[in-house]
Design a protein around this motif. Sequence first.
Motif, PDB file in Angstrom:
ATOM      1  N   VAL A 167      57.095  40.320 109.789  1.00 48.48           N
ATOM      2  CA  VAL A 167      56.702  41.243 110.855  1.00 48.48           C
ATOM      3  C   VAL A 167      55.239  41.000 111.207  1.00 48.48           C
ATOM      4  O   VAL A 167      54.368  41.095 110.341  1.00 48.48           O
ATOM      5  CB  VAL A 167      56.886  42.715 110.422  1.00 48.48           C
ATOM      6  CG1 VAL A 167      56.366  43.649 111.490  1.00 48.48           C
ATOM      7  CG2 VAL A 167      58.330  43.010 110.111  1.00 48.48           C
ATOM      8  N   LEU A 168      55.009  40.661 112.471  1.00 48.65           N
ATOM      9  CA  LEU A 168      53.648  40.549 112.994  1.00 48.65           C
ATOM     10  C   LEU A 168      53.740  40.833 114.488  1.00 48.65           C
ATOM     11  O   LEU A 168      54.172  39.995 115.270  1.00 48.65           O
ATOM     12  CB  LEU A 168      53.046  39.158 112.760  1.00 48.65           C
ATOM     13  CG  LEU A 168      51.653  38.935 113.332  1.00 48.65           C
ATOM     14  CD1 LEU A 168      50.661  39.933 112.749  1.00 48.65           C
ATOM     15  CD2 LEU A 168      51.183  37.523 113.081  1.00 48.65           C
ATOM     16  N   HIS A 169      53.369  42.043 114.857  1.00 50.38           N
ATOM     17  CA  HIS A 169      53.426  42.434 116.262  1.00 50.38           C
ATOM     18  C   HIS A 169      52.227  41.862 117.003  1.00 50.38           C
ATOM     19  O   HIS A 169      51.144  41.707 116.435  1.00 50.38           O
ATOM     20  CB  HIS A 169      53.439  43.969 116.391  1.00 50.38           C
ATOM     21  CG  HIS A 169      54.651  44.589 115.774  1.00 50.38           C
ATOM     22  ND1 HIS A 169      55.906  44.438 116.299  1.00 50.38           N
ATOM     23  CD2 HIS A 169      54.807  45.357 114.665  1.00 50.38           C
ATOM     24  CE1 HIS A 169      56.789  45.096 115.553  1.00 50.38           C
ATOM     25  NE2 HIS A 169      56.143  45.651 114.540  1.00 50.38           N
ATOM     26  N   ASP A 170      52.423  41.586 118.286  1.00 51.89           N
ATOM     27  CA  ASP A 170      51.317  41.106 119.111  1.00 51.89           C
ATOM     28  C   ASP A 170      50.353  42.253 119.382  1.00 51.89           C
ATOM     29  O   ASP A 170      50.772  43.369 119.649  1.00 51.89           O
ATOM     30  CB  ASP A 170      51.849  40.556 120.442  1.00 51.89           C
ATOM     31  CG  ASP A 170      52.650  39.282 120.240  1.00 51.89           C
ATOM     32  OD1 ASP A 170      52.352  38.543 119.283  1.00 51.89           O
ATOM     33  OD2 ASP A 170      53.572  39.030 121.045  1.00 51.89           O
ATOM     34  N   ARG A 171      49.100  41.935 119.324  1.00 58.79           N
ATOM     35  CA  ARG A 171      48.085  42.963 119.599  1.00 58.79           C
ATOM     36  C   ARG A 171      48.009  43.211 121.092  1.00 58.79           C
ATOM     37  O   ARG A 171      48.122  42.287 121.896  1.00 58.79           O
ATOM     38  CB  ARG A 171      46.717  42.509 119.102  1.00 58.79           C
ATOM     39  CG  ARG A 171      46.581  42.566 117.610  1.00 58.79           C
ATOM     40  CD  ARG A 171      45.196  42.208 117.227  1.00 58.79           C
ATOM     41  NE  ARG A 171      44.498  43.440 116.853  1.00 58.79           N
ATOM     42  CZ  ARG A 171      43.301  43.446 116.340  1.00 58.79           C
ATOM     43  NH1 ARG A 171      42.646  42.331 116.170  1.00 58.79           N
ATOM     44  NH2 ARG A 171      42.742  44.579 116.000  1.00 58.79           N
ATOM     45  N   GLN A 172      47.796  44.447 121.452  1.00 57.53           N
ATOM     46  CA  GLN A 172      47.627  44.816 122.862  1.00 57.53           C
ATOM     47  C   GLN A 172      46.212  44.430 123.291  1.00 57.53           C
ATOM     48  O   GLN A 172      45.268  44.519 122.525  1.00 57.53           O
ATOM     49  CB  GLN A 172      47.840  46.326 123.042  1.00 57.53           C
ATOM     50  CG  GLN A 172      49.181  46.822 122.542  1.00 57.53           C
ATOM     51  CD  GLN A 172      50.340  46.214 123.305  1.00 57.53           C
ATOM     52  OE1 GLN A 172      50.247  45.989 124.492  1.00 57.53           O
ATOM     53  NE2 GLN A 172      51.429  45.950 122.614  1.00 57.53           N
ATOM     54  N   LYS A 173      46.074  44.015 124.545  1.00 55.55           N
ATOM     55  CA  LYS A 173      44.757  43.611 125.042  1.00 55.55           C
ATOM     56  C   LYS A 173      43.802  44.800 125.100  1.00 55.55           C
ATOM     57  O   LYS A 173      42.612  44.659 124.871  1.00 55.55           O
ATOM     58  CB  LYS A 173      44.894  42.989 126.431  1.00 55.55           C
ATOM     59  CG  LYS A 173      45.564  41.653 126.418  1.00 55.55           C
ATOM     60  CD  LYS A 173      45.669  41.084 127.799  1.00 55.55           C
ATOM     61  CE  LYS A 173      46.451  39.773 127.759  1.00 55.55           C
ATOM     62  NZ  LYS A 173      46.680  39.239 129.087  1.00 55.55           N
ATOM     63  N   ASP A 213      50.589  52.720 111.297  1.00 53.86           N
ATOM     64  CA  ASP A 213      49.913  52.588 112.579  1.00 53.86           C
ATOM     65  C   ASP A 213      49.387  51.163 112.773  1.00 53.86           C
ATOM     66  O   ASP A 213      49.560  50.562 113.835  1.00 53.86           O
ATOM     67  CB  ASP A 213      48.766  53.596 112.657  1.00 53.86           C
ATOM     68  CG  ASP A 213      48.050  53.524 113.984  1.00 53.86           C
ATOM     69  OD1 ASP A 213      48.748  53.574 115.021  1.00 53.86           O
ATOM     70  OD2 ASP A 213      46.811  53.420 113.986  1.00 53.86           O
ATOM     71  N   GLN A 214      48.772  50.606 111.741  1.00 49.87           N
ATOM     72  CA  GLN A 214      48.217  49.264 111.852  1.00 49.87           C
ATOM     73  C   GLN A 214      49.304  48.197 111.951  1.00 49.87           C
ATOM     74  O   GLN A 214      49.127  47.188 112.620  1.00 49.87           O
ATOM     75  CB  GLN A 214      47.285  48.990 110.676  1.00 49.87           C
ATOM     76  CG  GLN A 214      46.004  49.781 110.758  1.00 49.87           C
ATOM     77  CD  GLN A 214      45.088  49.521 109.583  1.00 49.87           C
ATOM     78  OE1 GLN A 214      45.510  48.996 108.552  1.00 49.87           O
ATOM     79  NE2 GLN A 214      43.821  49.896 109.734  1.00 49.87           N
ATOM     80  N   LEU A 215      50.430  48.414 111.288  1.00 55.00           N
ATOM     81  CA  LEU A 215      51.552  47.480 111.415  1.00 55.00           C
ATOM     82  C   LEU A 215      52.083  47.464 112.850  1.00 55.00           C
ATOM     83  O   LEU A 215      52.377  46.406 113.404  1.00 55.00           O
ATOM     84  CB  LEU A 215      52.676  47.849 110.445  1.00 55.00           C
ATOM     85  CG  LEU A 215      52.505  47.394 109.004  1.00 55.00           C
ATOM     86  CD1 LEU A 215      53.502  48.096 108.096  1.00 55.00           C
ATOM     87  CD2 LEU A 215      52.666  45.891 108.892  1.00 55.00           C
ATOM     88  N   SER A 216      52.208  48.647 113.441  1.00 53.51           N
ATOM     89  CA  SER A 216      52.738  48.711 114.802  1.00 53.51           C
ATOM     90  C   SER A 216      51.757  48.153 115.828  1.00 53.51           C
ATOM     91  O   SER A 216      52.170  47.670 116.873  1.00 53.51           O
ATOM     92  CB  SER A 216      53.107  50.149 115.156  1.00 53.51           C
ATOM     93  OG  SER A 216      51.958  50.960 115.161  1.00 53.51           O
ATOM     94  N   ARG A 217      50.461  48.203 115.542  1.00 54.37           N
ATOM     95  CA  ARG A 217      49.456  47.670 116.462  1.00 54.37           C
ATOM     96  C   ARG A 217      49.222  46.174 116.272  1.00 54.37           C
ATOM     97  O   ARG A 217      48.513  45.559 117.054  1.00 54.37           O
ATOM     98  CB  ARG A 217      48.135  48.406 116.281  1.00 54.37           C
ATOM     99  CG  ARG A 217      48.175  49.834 116.745  1.00 54.37           C
ATOM    100  CD  ARG A 217      46.846  50.476 116.464  1.00 54.37           C
ATOM    101  NE  ARG A 217      46.894  51.873 116.768  1.00 54.37           N
ATOM    102  CZ  ARG A 217      46.191  52.438 117.739  1.00 54.37           C
ATOM    103  NH1 ARG A 217      45.411  51.698 118.477  1.00 54.37           N
ATOM    104  NH2 ARG A 217      46.283  53.718 117.954  1.00 54.37           N
ATOM    105  N   GLY A 218      49.755  45.588 115.228  1.00 52.13           N
ATOM    106  CA  GLY A 218      49.583  44.153 115.001  1.00 52.13           C
ATOM    107  C   GLY A 218      48.365  43.799 114.193  1.00 52.13           C
ATOM    108  O   GLY A 218      47.972  42.636 114.127  1.00 52.13           O
TER     109      GLY A 218
END
Length: 178
Positions: free
Chosen positions: A152-158, A115-120
């Motif tokens: 892998v580093l996804h952008d965090r959603q605002k 979950d935390q990987l997908s959220r950035g």
Amino acid sequence: MASLQDQLLKAGLADEKKAKAIRNEKKKQRKQQPKGTVQVSEAEIRARKAREEKAERDRQLNLERQKEAEKKAIQAQIRQLVNTNRLDRSRGETSYQFVHDKKIKKIFVDDKMVDQLSRGRLAIVFVNDQYEIVAEGVARKIQERDENAVVVLHDRQKDDVGEDDPYAGFEIPDDLMW
């Protein structure tokens, strides 16, 4: 010790007239040369040019060595950041798949990490031929040093404020008027 000219005169190989003419010629040549300027021979010019070329080659080699040393220092910093901040994924049961060098790779992590990987919030980095999981802040520091190390580093959603949000359970009504 007598000069070569005197020796030739004594041996009878040269006469006095010729010796006098040669001396006068040398004297004229010396007077014609302007004072302060030294005639530079071709050998001296070539030697100076060779020294300059060698100095330039040495400067280039030193620059290359400095770049290599900087690169090694950056890699050491990245290794140290990863070693001190990596997260333990030994209890991982869920596979997380990602792309690295046009190949699909798989690591095992727990559900919370997925979950935390997908959220950035977490990132995957590739250091010492291993994939490690680190926090987002550490991954950003690593990315500043070497962008290729962070896989892998996804952008965090605002609107992603996290699990600590006290109003997470409340929905905002559509017809809310202020």
